[in-house]
Design a protein around this motif. Structure first.
Motif, PDB file in Angstrom:
ATOM      1  N   THR A   1      -1.404  20.624  12.728  1.00 31.08           N
ATOM      2  CA  THR A   1       0.938  20.920  12.514  1.00 31.08           C
ATOM      3  C   THR A   1       1.352  20.602  12.192  1.00 31.08           C
ATOM      4  O   THR A   1       1.832  19.127  12.885  1.00 31.08           O
ATOM      5  N   PRO A   2       2.887  20.600  12.228  1.00 30.35           N
ATOM      6  CA  PRO A   2       3.598  19.964  11.633  1.00 30.35           C
ATOM      7  C   PRO A   2       4.505  18.690  12.519  1.00 30.35           C
ATOM      8  O   PRO A   2       4.850  18.126  12.784  1.00 30.35           O
ATOM      9  N   LYS A   3       4.323  19.715  13.808  1.00 31.49           N
ATOM     10  CA  LYS A   3       4.618  18.755  15.262  1.00 31.49           C
ATOM     11  C   LYS A   3       3.904  17.185  15.687  1.00 31.49           C
ATOM     12  O   LYS A   3       4.441  16.239  15.541  1.00 31.49           O
ATOM     13  N   ILE A   4       3.074  17.406  14.534  1.00 36.35           N
ATOM     14  CA  ILE A   4       1.755  16.589  15.339  1.00 36.35           C
ATOM     15  C   ILE A   4       1.503  15.300  13.448  1.00 36.35           C
ATOM     16  O   ILE A   4       1.510  14.335  14.269  1.00 36.35           O
ATOM     17  N   HIS A   5       1.499  16.499  13.308  1.00 35.69           N
ATOM     18  CA  HIS A   5       2.603  15.526  11.980  1.00 35.69           C
ATOM     19  C   HIS A   5       3.587  14.324  11.628  1.00 35.69           C
ATOM     20  O   HIS A   5       3.862  13.421  11.667  1.00 35.69           O
ATOM     21  N   HIS A   6       4.937  15.124  12.044  1.00 37.60           N
ATOM     22  CA  HIS A   6       5.853  14.264  12.744  1.00 37.60           C
ATOM     23  C   HIS A   6       6.134  13.237  13.482  1.00 37.60           C
ATOM     24  O   HIS A   6       6.707  13.010  13.373  1.00 37.60           O
ATOM     25  N   GLY A   7       5.915  13.548  14.875  1.00 38.31           N
ATOM     26  CA  GLY A   7       4.817  12.428  15.470  1.00 38.31           C
ATOM     27  C   GLY A   7       4.229  11.620  15.603  1.00 38.31           C
ATOM     28  O   GLY A   7       5.126  10.297  15.762  1.00 38.31           O
ATOM     29  N   ASN A   8       3.293  11.758  14.296  1.00 39.24           N
ATOM     30  CA  ASN A   8       3.119  10.563  14.208  1.00 39.24           C
ATOM     31  C   ASN A   8       3.384   9.860  13.220  1.00 39.24           C
ATOM     32  O   ASN A   8       3.552   8.424  13.367  1.00 39.24           O
ATOM     33  N   ILE A   9       4.197  10.169  12.345  1.00 38.11           N
ATOM     34  CA  ILE A   9       5.119   9.483  11.289  1.00 38.11           C
ATOM     35  C   ILE A   9       6.724   8.847  11.837  1.00 38.11           C
ATOM     36  O   ILE A   9       6.771   7.915  11.678  1.00 38.11           O
ATOM     37  N   THR A  10       6.602   9.525  12.614  1.00 32.33           N
ATOM     38  CA  THR A  10       7.690   9.131  13.640  1.00 32.33           C
ATOM     39  C   THR A  10       6.749   7.351  14.419  1.00 32.33           C
ATOM     40  O   THR A  10       7.907   6.104  14.783  1.00 32.33           O
ATOM     41  N   ASP A  11       5.827   7.098  15.047  1.00 35.91           N
ATOM     42  CA  ASP A  11       5.426   6.339  15.417  1.00 35.91           C
ATOM     43  C   ASP A  11       4.493   5.228  14.687  1.00 35.91           C
ATOM     44  O   ASP A  11       4.917   4.158  14.576  1.00 35.91           O
TER      45      ASP A  11
ATOM     46  N   LEU B   1       1.041  -1.236  -0.185  1.00 38.88           N
ATOM     47  CA  LEU B   1       0.138  -0.181   0.035  1.00 38.88           C
ATOM     48  C   LEU B   1       0.538   1.899  -0.267  1.00 38.88           C
ATOM     49  O   LEU B   1       1.601   1.289   0.664  1.00 38.88           O
ATOM     50  N   VAL B   2       0.407   2.359  -0.647  1.00 36.32           N
ATOM     51  CA  VAL B   2       0.781   3.689  -0.534  1.00 36.32           C
ATOM     52  C   VAL B   2      -0.220   4.466   0.007  1.00 36.32           C
ATOM     53  O   VAL B   2      -1.029   4.549  -0.309  1.00 36.32           O
ATOM     54  N   VAL B   3      -0.025   5.455   1.005  1.00 39.17           N
ATOM     55  CA  VAL B   3      -0.747   5.917   1.561  1.00 39.17           C
ATOM     56  C   VAL B   3      -0.940   7.149   1.792  1.00 39.17           C
ATOM     57  O   VAL B   3       0.207   8.072   1.390  1.00 39.17           O
ATOM     58  N   SER B   4      -1.917   8.169   1.100  1.00 40.68           N
ATOM     59  CA  SER B   4      -1.843   9.901   1.606  1.00 40.68           C
ATOM     60  C   SER B   4      -3.017  10.391   1.190  1.00 40.68           C
ATOM     61  O   SER B   4      -3.667   9.761   1.821  1.00 40.68           O
ATOM     62  N   GLY B   5      -2.967  11.548   1.792  1.00 43.10           N
ATOM     63  CA  GLY B   5      -4.449  12.519   1.978  1.00 43.10           C
ATOM     64  C   GLY B   5      -4.445  12.933   3.850  1.00 43.10           C
ATOM     65  O   GLY B   5      -3.212  13.444   4.232  1.00 43.10           O
ATOM     66  N   VAL B   6      -5.459  13.272   4.078  1.00 39.56           N
ATOM     67  CA  VAL B   6      -5.701  13.658   5.686  1.00 39.56           C
ATOM     68  C   VAL B   6      -6.325  12.920   6.042  1.00 39.56           C
ATOM     69  O   VAL B   6      -7.397  12.189   5.930  1.00 39.56           O
ATOM     70  N   GLN B   7      -6.497  13.009   7.447  1.00 38.11           N
ATOM     71  CA  GLN B   7      -5.086  13.931   8.554  1.00 38.11           C
ATOM     72  C   GLN B   7      -4.386  12.931   9.035  1.00 38.11           C
ATOM     73  O   GLN B   7      -5.174  11.976   9.970  1.00 38.11           O
ATOM     74  N   THR B   8      -3.108  12.635   9.897  1.00 35.11           N
ATOM     75  CA  THR B   8      -2.059  12.364  10.106  1.00 35.11           C
ATOM     76  C   THR B   8      -2.557  11.882  10.970  1.00 35.11           C
ATOM     77  O   THR B   8      -2.475   9.966  11.457  1.00 35.11           O
ATOM     78  N   PRO B   9      -3.050  11.925  12.674  1.00 36.94           N
ATOM     79  CA  PRO B   9      -2.823  11.112  13.339  1.00 36.94           C
ATOM     80  C   PRO B   9      -4.624  10.153  13.781  1.00 36.94           C
ATOM     81  O   PRO B   9      -4.495   9.465  14.655  1.00 36.94           O
ATOM     82  N   ASN B  10      -5.174  10.851  12.987  1.00 35.91           N
ATOM     83  CA  ASN B  10      -6.808   9.918  12.715  1.00 35.91           C
ATOM     84  C   ASN B  10      -6.500   9.072  11.284  1.00 35.91           C
ATOM     85  O   ASN B  10      -5.932   8.211  12.295  1.00 35.91           O
ATOM     86  N   CYS B  11      -7.206   9.513  10.533  1.00 36.87           N
ATOM     87  CA  CYS B  11      -7.799   8.469   9.246  1.00 36.87           C
ATOM     88  C   CYS B  11      -6.451   8.560   8.839  1.00 36.87           C
ATOM     89  O   CYS B  11      -6.226   7.013   8.632  1.00 36.87           O
TER      90      CYS B  11
END
Length: 193
Positions: free
Chosen positions: A166-176, A129-139
């Motif tokens: 926010t970028p902080k939320i985005h990057h934190g979830n990406i790390t997870d 799978l390749v994933v794109s869209g919104v929102q990083t911490p939720n969907c």
């Protein structure tokens, strides 16, 4: 690579007007900034012949199928975001579903929860799978974690084709997500493979 492409699908998640329109109660701040990257991602996927799944939310205008914590947005005289048939539920300008692509309607964060997505992908032999869209911490996150739990072979998250409040939320979830084996790359990196 050609063989792997036959087994890869692109998920485009919640790129709908009510999530990108800053006047909407469901708006993701800054989500409009990823639109060019998502458009590019879709074009790359089409050129590669990938199966594209347009994952969208569509709710009953009365909110009978929405999460409990969001029900106050629904009913007579209320915003009724991403209601079935509404302008807000439409894909944002610049994106359109083409023949052969698939529209998957969900009513919760994960594209897998209470939908036919997994059986659809299995039936098509999709393992990656390749994933794109919104929102990083939720969907995005919920879908990715379910894909991990369902043992998809490879899950790639496109960091500049996904967004959060926010970028902080985005990057934190990406790390997870990286910590559970998700491959994270930019659209230009993915496009150059």
């Amino acid at each position: 690579m050609a063989d792997q492409l036959k087994h890869t699908a692109l998920l485009v998640i919640d790129m709908q007007k009510d999530f990108l329109d800053e006047q909407s109660v469901f708006a993701v701040p800054g989500a409009t900034t990823i639109l060019p990257s998502v458009i590019n991602t879709v074009e790359i996927a089409r050129n590669r012949g990938l199966f594209i799944v347009w994952v969208v939310r569509e709710h009953d205008p009365q909110g009978r199928d929405v999460e409990r914590f969001r029900r106050h947005y629904y009913g007579s005289g209320k915003p009724n975001p991403v209601s079935k048939g509404s302008k807000g539920a439409e894909l944002v300008e610049g994106l359109e579903m083409k023949e052969g692509e698939y529209k998957l309607v969900k009513t919760r964060f994960s594209a897998f929860f209470n939908t036919n997505l997994h059986s659809l992908l299995q039936g098509m032999g999709i393992t990656d799978l390749v994933v794109s869209g919104v929102q990083t911490p939720n969907c995005i996150r919920q879908t990715v974690f379910d894909a991990v739990a369902l043992d998809y072979h490879s899950i790639t998250l496109l960091s500049d084709a996904t967004a959060a409040a926010t970028p902080k939320i985005h990057h934190g979830n990406i790390t997870d997500m990286e910590n559970v084996g998700v491959v994270v790359m930019r659209v230009d990196e993915w496009g150059g493979l």
